[in-house]
Design a protein around this motif. Structure first.
Motif, PDB file in Angstrom:
ATOM      1  N   TRP A 103      62.289 -37.028  26.387  1.00  0.00           N
ATOM      2  CA  TRP A 103      61.466 -36.836  26.688  1.00  0.00           C
ATOM      3  C   TRP A 103      61.596 -38.877  27.092  1.00  0.00           C
ATOM      4  CZ3 TRP A 103      61.907 -32.513  24.499  1.00  0.00           C
ATOM      5  CH2 TRP A 103      61.842 -31.594  25.023  1.00  0.00           C
ATOM      6  N   GLN A 104      60.989 -39.898  27.779  1.00  0.00           N
ATOM      7  CA  GLN A 104      60.825 -40.740  27.727  1.00  0.00           C
ATOM      8  C   GLN A 104      62.566 -41.869  26.520  1.00  0.00           C
ATOM      9  OE1 GLN A 104      58.773 -43.019  28.580  1.00  0.00           O
ATOM     10  NE2 GLN A 104      57.229 -40.863  29.905  1.00  0.00           N
ATOM     11  N   ASN A 105      63.698 -41.533  27.111  1.00  0.00           N
ATOM     12  CA  ASN A 105      64.235 -41.942  26.207  1.00  0.00           C
ATOM     13  C   ASN A 105      64.480 -43.521  26.371  1.00  0.00           C
ATOM     14  OD1 ASN A 105      66.496 -41.084  24.842  1.00  0.00           O
ATOM     15  ND2 ASN A 105      67.849 -41.730  26.583  1.00  0.00           N
ATOM     16  N   VAL A 106      65.156 -44.347  25.857  1.00  0.00           N
ATOM     17  CA  VAL A 106      65.412 -45.060  26.848  1.00  0.00           C
ATOM     18  C   VAL A 106      66.843 -45.575  27.154  1.00  0.00           C
ATOM     19  CG1 VAL A 106      65.726 -47.750  26.644  1.00  0.00           C
ATOM     20  CG2 VAL A 106      63.372 -46.266  25.979  1.00  0.00           C
ATOM     21  N   ILE A 107      67.580 -45.602  28.001  1.00  0.00           N
ATOM     22  CA  ILE A 107      68.665 -46.034  28.502  1.00  0.00           C
ATOM     23  C   ILE A 107      68.703 -47.226  29.059  1.00  0.00           C
ATOM     24  CG2 ILE A 107      68.811 -43.505  29.089  1.00  0.00           C
ATOM     25  CD1 ILE A 107      68.593 -45.018  31.787  1.00  0.00           C
ATOM     26  N   GLY A 108      68.304 -48.206  28.809  1.00  0.00           N
ATOM     27  CA  GLY A 108      68.706 -50.033  29.276  1.00  0.00           C
ATOM     28  C   GLY A 108      67.245 -50.702  29.417  1.00  0.00           C
ATOM     29  N   THR A 109      67.454 -52.243  29.334  1.00  0.00           N
ATOM     30  CA  THR A 109      66.741 -53.070  29.923  1.00  0.00           C
ATOM     31  C   THR A 109      67.041 -53.704  31.314  1.00  0.00           C
ATOM     32  OG1 THR A 109      65.913 -53.416  27.397  1.00  0.00           O
ATOM     33  CG2 THR A 109      65.279 -54.886  29.067  1.00  0.00           C
ATOM     34  N   GLY A 110      66.141 -54.170  32.028  1.00  0.00           N
ATOM     35  CA  GLY A 110      66.130 -55.130  33.309  1.00  0.00           C
ATOM     36  C   GLY A 110      66.761 -55.617  33.193  1.00  0.00           C
ATOM     37  N   ASP A 111      67.704 -56.282  33.896  1.00  0.00           N
ATOM     38  CA  ASP A 111      67.785 -58.175  33.794  1.00  0.00           C
ATOM     39  C   ASP A 111      67.757 -58.331  34.672  1.00  0.00           C
ATOM     40  OD1 ASP A 111      70.104 -57.114  35.123  1.00  0.00           O
ATOM     41  OD2 ASP A 111      71.575 -57.502  33.818  1.00  0.00           O
ATOM     42  N   GLY A 112      67.137 -57.873  35.938  1.00  0.00           N
ATOM     43  CA  GLY A 112      66.554 -58.410  37.493  1.00  0.00           C
ATOM     44  C   GLY A 112      67.737 -58.623  38.545  1.00  0.00           C
ATOM     45  N   THR A 113      69.001 -57.824  37.628  1.00  0.00           N
ATOM     46  CA  THR A 113      69.982 -57.719  38.839  1.00  0.00           C
ATOM     47  C   THR A 113      70.974 -56.784  38.292  1.00  0.00           C
ATOM     48  OG1 THR A 113      70.427 -60.625  38.174  1.00  0.00           O
ATOM     49  CG2 THR A 113      72.566 -58.905  39.235  1.00  0.00           C
ATOM     50  N   THR A 114      71.098 -56.025  37.623  1.00  0.00           N
ATOM     51  CA  THR A 114      71.841 -55.195  37.266  1.00  0.00           C
ATOM     52  C   THR A 114      71.200 -53.188  37.963  1.00  0.00           C
ATOM     53  OG1 THR A 114      73.183 -55.585  35.231  1.00  0.00           O
ATOM     54  CG2 THR A 114      73.169 -52.978  35.772  1.00  0.00           C
ATOM     55  N   THR A 115      71.904 -52.295  38.919  1.00  0.00           N
ATOM     56  CA  THR A 115      71.187 -51.914  39.781  1.00  0.00           C
ATOM     57  C   THR A 115      72.152 -50.733  39.413  1.00  0.00           C
ATOM     58  OG1 THR A 115      72.839 -52.077  41.268  1.00  0.00           O
ATOM     59  CG2 THR A 115      70.679 -53.445  41.729  1.00  0.00           C
ATOM     60  N   VAL A 116      72.802 -50.433  37.689  1.00  0.00           N
ATOM     61  CA  VAL A 116      73.569 -49.109  37.655  1.00  0.00           C
ATOM     62  C   VAL A 116      73.344 -49.715  36.492  1.00  0.00           C
ATOM     63  CG1 VAL A 116      75.657 -47.929  37.638  1.00  0.00           C
ATOM     64  CG2 VAL A 116      75.585 -49.440  39.996  1.00  0.00           C
ATOM     65  N   PHE A 117      72.937 -47.966  35.638  1.00  0.00           N
ATOM     66  CA  PHE A 117      72.902 -47.592  34.049  1.00  0.00           C
ATOM     67  C   PHE A 117      73.851 -46.495  33.486  1.00  0.00           C
ATOM     68  CE2 PHE A 117      69.765 -50.999  34.806  1.00  0.00           C
ATOM     69  CZ  PHE A 117      69.632 -51.615  34.282  1.00  0.00           C
ATOM     70  N   THR A 118      74.302 -46.473  32.914  1.00  0.00           N
ATOM     71  CA  THR A 118      74.826 -45.688  32.105  1.00  0.00           C
ATOM     72  C   THR A 118      74.135 -44.347  31.610  1.00  0.00           C
ATOM     73  OG1 THR A 118      77.092 -46.547  31.618  1.00  0.00           O
ATOM     74  CG2 THR A 118      76.735 -44.109  30.233  1.00  0.00           C
ATOM     75  N   LEU A 119      73.842 -43.172  32.126  1.00  0.00           N
ATOM     76  CA  LEU A 119      72.916 -42.427  30.968  1.00  0.00           C
ATOM     77  C   LEU A 119      72.807 -41.207  30.546  1.00  0.00           C
ATOM     78  CD1 LEU A 119      72.323 -39.940  33.608  1.00  0.00           C
ATOM     79  CD2 LEU A 119      70.736 -41.827  33.496  1.00  0.00           C
ATOM     80  N   THR A 120      72.152 -42.102  28.419  1.00  0.00           N
ATOM     81  CA  THR A 120      72.282 -41.933  27.533  1.00  0.00           C
ATOM     82  C   THR A 120      71.376 -41.077  26.835  1.00  0.00           C
ATOM     83  OG1 THR A 120      71.204 -43.673  26.734  1.00  0.00           O
ATOM     84  CG2 THR A 120      73.670 -43.882  27.274  1.00  0.00           C
ATOM     85  N   ARG A 121      71.782 -40.978  24.927  1.00  0.00           N
ATOM     86  CA  ARG A 121      70.659 -40.044  25.252  1.00  0.00           C
ATOM     87  C   ARG A 121      70.415 -40.730  23.411  1.00  0.00           C
ATOM     88  NH1 ARG A 121      72.803 -39.344  20.470  1.00  0.00           N
ATOM     89  NH2 ARG A 121      73.961 -36.783  20.129  1.00  0.00           N
ATOM     90  N   THR A 122      69.740 -40.932  22.873  1.00  0.00           N
ATOM     91  CA  THR A 122      69.497 -41.429  21.551  1.00  0.00           C
ATOM     92  C   THR A 122      68.887 -40.053  20.451  1.00  0.00           C
ATOM     93  OG1 THR A 122      68.950 -43.332  22.016  1.00  0.00           O
ATOM     94  CG2 THR A 122      68.360 -43.000  19.658  1.00  0.00           C
ATOM     95  N   PHE A 123      69.468 -39.323  19.438  1.00  0.00           N
ATOM     96  CA  PHE A 123      69.606 -38.535  18.259  1.00  0.00           C
ATOM     97  C   PHE A 123      68.592 -39.384  17.339  1.00  0.00           C
ATOM     98  CE2 PHE A 123      69.635 -34.990  15.931  1.00  0.00           C
ATOM     99  CZ  PHE A 123      69.929 -33.955  16.883  1.00  0.00           C
TER     100      PHE A 123
END
Length: 224
Positions: A103-123
């Motif tokens: 829940w509320q798992n951060v998968i990345g940070t925007g840079d104003g350009t990138t639109t595609v992000f890989t789905l990750t989980r942090t454990f």
């Protein structure tokens, strides 16, 4: 890609708590310098995971009532799965009961350009954690996206999720998240696995009662 799902405890209630979970890292053999210092290098960014599961009982249709209700068929379920998998060549999804939702798992940070992000989980917990790509997101159990810590999820029409390629699931935004905006998700997921061995033994200990000392599952790399 549609992959079979490894039968969970609702189908195989004989699963014991004596299971094991072993992350395996891929590092070069330690080299020692003339001064005695160790040099260690990783050859893979992420570990693979091995799971050993034990089943105290696998019933084979004991009692006419449970047979009619579809219960008590654990032996046929397990044997059918093993035969379908075909040993180490088959691929499937495994719902790790101890790591299958965030829940509320951060998968990345925007840079104003990138639109595609890989789905990750942090454990992890208490300052100790690691992040890895999920095997396959389970969209059937709900999926939400949050930007910049907002409490309200993003409208689902503003992004698409691609779960076509195991261990390479992505989310694509119609507009790039703003620079510095955190991207977090609620999601459920599976591990992408295969059987670790070509032979798996099921033992009969009473009439229509079987057991399995160990079945080993091994997670796979993307494309493997």
């Amino acid at each position: 890609m549609t992959l079979p799902i490894y039968p969970d405890k609702s189908l195989l209630p004989g699963l014991t708590y004596q299971s094991t979970w072993s992350p395996a890292f891929f590092n070069l053999p330690t080299a020692t310098t003339a001064s005695g210092a160790d040099i260690d290098m990783a050859i893979a960014q992420y570990p693979l995971h091995d799971f050993d599961l034990t089943y105290q009982f696998l019933r084979d249709g004991i009692g006419h009532s449970v047979w009619r209700n579809g219960e008590g068929l654990e032996f046929r379920t397990m044997m059918g799965f093993l035969l379908q998998a075909g040993g180490t060549v088959g691929r499937f999804l495994y719902k790790n009961p101890d790591d299958h939702r965030v829940w509320q798992n951060v998968i990345g940070t925007g840079d104003g350009t990138t639109t595609v992000f890989t789905l990750t989980r942090t454990f992890g917990a208490n300052g100790y954690s690691a992040t890895e790509p999920v095997g396959q997101v389970n969209l059937g159990e709900g999926f939400n996206v949050y930007l910049n810590g907002a409490p309200i999820p993003v409208n689902p029409t503003l992004y698409t999720v691609d779960a076509t390629h195991p261990v390479a699931n992505t989310i694509t935004f119609t507009s790039a998240p703003a620079n510095g905006y955190s991207i977090a998700v609620d999601m459920a997921y599976f591990y992408y696995c295969k059987l670790a061995a070509n032979n798996n033994t099921v033992k009969k200990f009473m009439d229509r009662l079987w057991a399995m000392d160990k079945v080993s599952l091994h997670s796979c790399r993307p494309g493997a």
